[in-house]
Motif scaffolding. Structure first.
Motif, PDB file in Angstrom:
ATOM      1  N   ALA A   1      -0.934  -1.663  -0.141  1.00 44.41           N
ATOM      2  CA  ALA A   1       0.120  -0.537  -0.956  1.00 44.41           C
ATOM      3  C   ALA A   1      -0.406   0.805  -0.470  1.00 44.41           C
ATOM      4  O   ALA A   1       0.526   1.825  -0.008  1.00 44.41           O
ATOM      5  CB  ALA A   1       0.078  -0.800  -2.361  1.00 44.41           C
ATOM      6  N   LEU A   2      -1.852   0.875  -0.498  1.00 44.20           N
ATOM      7  CA  LEU A   2      -2.269   2.568  -0.133  1.00 44.20           C
ATOM      8  C   LEU A   2      -2.150   2.594   1.391  1.00 44.20           C
ATOM      9  O   LEU A   2      -1.787   3.713   1.808  1.00 44.20           O
ATOM     10  CB  LEU A   2      -3.800   2.418  -0.506  1.00 44.20           C
ATOM     11  CG  LEU A   2      -4.580   3.475  -0.158  1.00 44.20           C
ATOM     12  CD1 LEU A   2      -4.004   4.963  -0.607  1.00 44.20           C
ATOM     13  CD2 LEU A   2      -5.899   3.482  -0.301  1.00 44.20           C
ATOM     14  N   LEU A   3      -2.074   1.448   2.357  1.00 41.62           N
ATOM     15  CA  LEU A   3      -1.855   1.784   3.535  1.00 41.62           C
ATOM     16  C   LEU A   3      -0.434   2.073   3.738  1.00 41.62           C
ATOM     17  O   LEU A   3      -0.090   2.931   4.684  1.00 41.62           O
ATOM     18  CB  LEU A   3      -1.972   0.365   4.276  1.00 41.62           C
ATOM     19  CG  LEU A   3      -1.774   0.470   5.895  1.00 41.62           C
ATOM     20  CD1 LEU A   3      -2.922   1.648   6.575  1.00 41.62           C
ATOM     21  CD2 LEU A   3      -2.126  -1.039   6.629  1.00 41.62           C
ATOM     22  N   GLY A   4       0.438   1.836   3.122  1.00 40.80           N
ATOM     23  CA  GLY A   4       1.924   2.110   3.132  1.00 40.80           C
ATOM     24  C   GLY A   4       1.884   3.481   2.990  1.00 40.80           C
ATOM     25  O   GLY A   4       2.786   4.091   3.540  1.00 40.80           O
ATOM     26  N   GLY A   5       1.335   4.209   1.790  1.00 39.65           N
ATOM     27  CA  GLY A   5       1.218   5.372   1.587  1.00 39.65           C
ATOM     28  C   GLY A   5       0.695   6.249   2.861  1.00 39.65           C
ATOM     29  O   GLY A   5       1.239   7.316   2.962  1.00 39.65           O
ATOM     30  N   CYS A   6      -0.331   5.875   3.411  1.00 38.44           N
ATOM     31  CA  CYS A   6      -0.886   6.508   4.489  1.00 38.44           C
ATOM     32  C   CYS A   6       0.164   6.740   5.555  1.00 38.44           C
ATOM     33  O   CYS A   6       0.070   7.597   6.070  1.00 38.44           O
ATOM     34  CB  CYS A   6      -2.213   5.687   4.752  1.00 38.44           C
ATOM     35  SG  CYS A   6      -3.511   5.711   3.636  1.00 38.44           S
ATOM     36  N   ARG A   7       0.816   5.436   5.784  1.00 28.14           N
ATOM     37  CA  ARG A   7       1.839   5.416   6.915  1.00 28.14           C
ATOM     38  C   ARG A   7       2.941   6.572   6.475  1.00 28.14           C
ATOM     39  O   ARG A   7       3.405   7.278   7.676  1.00 28.14           O
ATOM     40  CB  ARG A   7       2.409   4.028   7.007  1.00 28.14           C
ATOM     41  CG  ARG A   7       3.605   3.825   8.064  1.00 28.14           C
ATOM     42  CD  ARG A   7       4.266   2.810   8.070  1.00 28.14           C
ATOM     43  NE  ARG A   7       3.259   1.616   8.530  1.00 28.14           N
ATOM     44  CZ  ARG A   7       2.835   0.566   7.554  1.00 28.14           C
ATOM     45  NH1 ARG A   7       3.244   0.483   6.211  1.00 28.14           N
ATOM     46  NH2 ARG A   7       2.128  -0.249   8.095  1.00 28.14           N
ATOM     47  N   THR A   8       3.444   6.327   5.354  1.00 24.28           N
ATOM     48  CA  THR A   8       4.517   7.682   4.984  1.00 24.28           C
ATOM     49  C   THR A   8       4.232   9.077   5.009  1.00 24.28           C
ATOM     50  O   THR A   8       4.917   9.596   5.512  1.00 24.28           O
ATOM     51  CB  THR A   8       4.922   7.170   3.622  1.00 24.28           C
ATOM     52  OG1 THR A   8       5.241   6.015   3.312  1.00 24.28           O
ATOM     53  CG2 THR A   8       6.086   8.153   2.929  1.00 24.28           C
ATOM     54  N   TYR A   9       2.856   9.181   4.777  1.00 23.73           N
ATOM     55  CA  TYR A   9       2.463  10.661   4.504  1.00 23.73           C
ATOM     56  C   TYR A   9       1.357  11.044   5.826  1.00 23.73           C
ATOM     57  O   TYR A   9       1.045  12.032   5.828  1.00 23.73           O
ATOM     58  CB  TYR A   9       1.782  11.076   3.292  1.00 23.73           C
ATOM     59  CG  TYR A   9       2.779  10.824   2.235  1.00 23.73           C
ATOM     60  CD1 TYR A   9       3.490  11.927   1.914  1.00 23.73           C
ATOM     61  CD2 TYR A   9       2.941   9.619   1.344  1.00 23.73           C
ATOM     62  CE1 TYR A   9       4.416  11.979   0.595  1.00 23.73           C
ATOM     63  CE2 TYR A   9       3.933   9.540   0.271  1.00 23.73           C
ATOM     64  CZ  TYR A   9       4.484  10.858   0.044  1.00 23.73           C
ATOM     65  OH  TYR A   9       5.540  10.621  -1.050  1.00 23.73           O
ATOM     66  N   GLY A  10       1.418  10.198   6.702  1.00 24.88           N
ATOM     67  CA  GLY A  10       0.695  10.486   8.004  1.00 24.88           C
ATOM     68  C   GLY A  10      -0.831  10.714   7.705  1.00 24.88           C
ATOM     69  O   GLY A  10      -1.329  11.418   8.518  1.00 24.88           O
TER      70      GLY A  10
END
Length: 629
Positions: free
Chosen positions: A431-440
């Protein structure tokens, strides 16, 4: 019936003298008659007027209470017998009711005390008492004690064997149960059903089906054992196929409430709305009582098939509701992104005195996640722990990390992970990785990937993420190394799978699937849609493809995603104006989400897609999620 009432009245108001009629004998007959009519209160009233009830009268009362599921009252009256009538020694008839009540209540102390009394008074060899003891210890979960008692029995009947086979099967000793089953010269339908259920519970649906096919005859319990076995093992298509086979059988076997609960569960998972609606009509036509379990299953089916209004209608019509009923509605509203309605339902539940459980909170936290309501989510998370004393499970933390990550609050999300009361798993870090992907946030993303690979060295999403990030930064050599490492370790992605129902049949598609009988038509429709979409100005989002292939091949790859194949099949086979409903096992990718918006506009169709996370309703070029999923 009138004569019975007259006799009851006569006995209560003017008991006849012993010379005319033995009060105990008359009372026993009346107690048995009223108990058979599910009127234990009347039976207790008759018993209460007896001046000196004998053991037969006491036994009749205990049986009347136990047979009507008044187990606590049964044990209370048994204790009264021991205290008030110490000269009356309980016998085998007493203990069949008492042990049944101990088993139902999981009252271990009472059960052990009863067992000690039985041993000390030498009635343990009685077949009915022995069978009741074996059943009781299985219900307590004490499999070894139950099996020891069974092995020591000098006389065994089919009830004994059924009890031990069912018990062993329920607690995972399928091998032991199967040995007993294979050694039986005559097998009852109960025995067959117990073995089928045991194999299914152990995950061996193949062995369960072989037994089912070998049966010389079947009743509804046998059919239910196999149908529910498929549902429990997530073989939902097989569950529906077997249900259809059951309906086609000539004879008296008809589905009952237990059958329909399992089938509705399969319909919910596959999105088989038409069959679910047929079952609803069947319930009404056959006047089957919409009890708590069946009502919950029906509401859940409608909610998961994208019909939240119908789900609410079923919910509102239920005479009895429990926390599961409320959780179904709250979770259903959450999946549709109706966070305000989900919140209202949650507070209505509290006002009506129903205490939420961990599933309820998963629903309300999901509602906050899908609407981006971070502060509300944090407050419900606090409420769960501090006011309802529910310890968060890893799923609750995953939901909160997802909520914070989607909102770009990555530092808070990471801090929550490091402060978790339970060990974080791949889903939480993902879930945190998804945020990292979205916000670069590439630096944090690389750290998260290392954490994930420590937990699961074959986690495909991490390799894909790194390969995609490195490729986007021009670090092509590192991207290639990621893909090479995936091949060396034989890391495979979970294949995307989509389902669509047409004419009561569920059709399954995988990415690039060419096994369907209408494959040629489906791919012709895909080609036609690609032309129309290009004319409408749509540009495929090929960033979701991590393979090192040219752009045209990447466009071909995204055009063959399972949900696009299901959509093409729906456009071919469903009439103009019909809603196209698709279920996918994974989250929908960016390209498919954008493509569905465009297709809904150029084809003039309403499309409802349920992915692993939520519902997406596409209409006139827009999605109900507002591109927030």
């Amino acid at each position: 019936m009138n004569q019975l009432l007259q006799l009851q009245t006569l006995l209560i108001t003017d008991p006849p003298p012993p010379s005319f009629l033995d009060p105990n004998l008359a009372a026993v007959k009346l107690i048995s008659a009223t108990a058979a009519r599910s009127n234990p209160r009347h039976a207790a009233l008759i018993f209460s007027v007896l001046p000196d009830p004998n053991l037969v009268a006491w036994n009749s009362l205990l049986k009347a209470l136990a047979d009507n599921h008044l187990y606590s009252i049964t044990l209370s009256n048994f204790n009264s017998l021991l205290l008030l009538r110490p000269h009356l020694l309980p016998d085998e008839f007493t203990f069949t009711s008492v042990l049944k009540s101990c088993a139902a209540l999981i009252s271990v102390a009472d059960g052990e005390a009863s067992h000690a009394f039985i041993i000390s008074h030498g009635i343990g060899s009685n077949l009915f008492v022995a069978n009741s003891l074996v059943d009781m210890y299985f219900k307590f979960g004490r499999v070894e004690d139950a099996r020891k008692l069974f092995d020591e029995m000098t006389i065994k009947d089919v009830v004994s064997l059924n009890t031990v086979i069912s018990g062993c099967s329920s607690y995972g000793d399928v091998k032991g149960a199967r040995q007993l089953f294979d050694g039986m010269s005559e097998r009852s339908l109960v025995t067959w059903s117990a073995m089928i259920a045991g194999h299914a519970k152990a995950g061996d649906t193949g062995a369960a089906r072989n037994l089912f096919d070998e049966m010389p005859q079947r009743n509804v319990v046998c059919w239910n054992a196999m149908i529910s076995g498929y549902a429990q093992n997530e073989r939902f298509s097989d569950c529906l196929k077997l249900f259809r086979a059951m309906l086609l059988q000539s004879g008296s076997v008809q589905p009952n409430a237990a059958t329909l609960v399992s089938v509705l569960s399969a319909c919910a998972h596959l999105g088989a709305l038409d069959l679910g609606k047929w079952i609803h009509r069947y319930i009404d036509r056959k006047c089957i009582e919409l009890n708590l379990f069946l009502g919950n299953a029906l509401a859940d089916m409608y909610a998961k098939c994208g019909c939240i209004q119908e789900a609410r209608k079923v919910f509102d019509g239920m005479r009895e509701k429990d926390v599961i009923s409320w959780s179904i509605i709250i979770s259903g509203l959450a999946m549709f992104g109706h966070s305000d309605e989900a919140t209202s339902a949650f507070h209505e539940m509290l006002q009506r005195g129903t205490v939420p459980n961990e599933i309820t909170f998963m629903g309300i936290l999901s509602a906050c996640t899908h609407s981006g309501s971070v502060d509300a989510g944090l407050e419900y998370f606090r409420l769960m722990r501090e006011e309802f004393f529910i310890s968060p499970k890893v799923e609750h933390y995953g939901c909160m990390v997802d909520l914070l990550s989607r909102a770009g609050r990555l530092q808070e999300a990471e801090s929550m992970i490091t402060s978790m009361e339970v060990q974080p798993n791949v889903i939480v870090w993902g879930a945190l990785l998804g945020g990292c992907r979205t916000y670069g946030d590439i630096e944090r993303g690389e750290v998260v990937v290392r954490r994930i690979l420590e937990l699961d060295s074959e986690h495909s999403g991490s390799y894909v993420y790194l390969a995609t990030v490195y490729a986007s930064m021009g670090r092509l050599e590192e991207a290639a190394q990621c893909r090479l490492k995936m091949r060396k370790q034989k890391v495979t992605k979970t294949p995307g799978c989509s389902w669509i129902e047409v004419d009561y049949s569920v059709h399954e598609f995988f990415m690039g699937d060419r096994s369907h009988p209408q494959t040629n038509e489906i791919y012709a429709m895909i080609a036609e849609l690609r032309k129309k979409m290009r004319l409408a100005g749509y540009v495929p989002n090929i960033s979701v493809v991590s393979q090192s292939i040219d752009e045209e091949e990447k466009e071909d790859a995204v055009s063959m995603h399972s949900e696009k194949l299901a959509l093409a099949f729906g456009l071919i086979n469903l009439k103009k104006g019909e809603i196209i409903r698709i279920v996918k096992n994974l989250r929908v990718c960016n390209d498919c989400h954008g493509a569905f918006k465009v297709i809904s506009s150029i084809e003039g169709r309403k499309i409802i897609l349920r992915d692993r996370s939520r519902f997406h309703q596409f209409k006139e070029g827009f999605c109900s999620c507002k591109d927030y999923w």
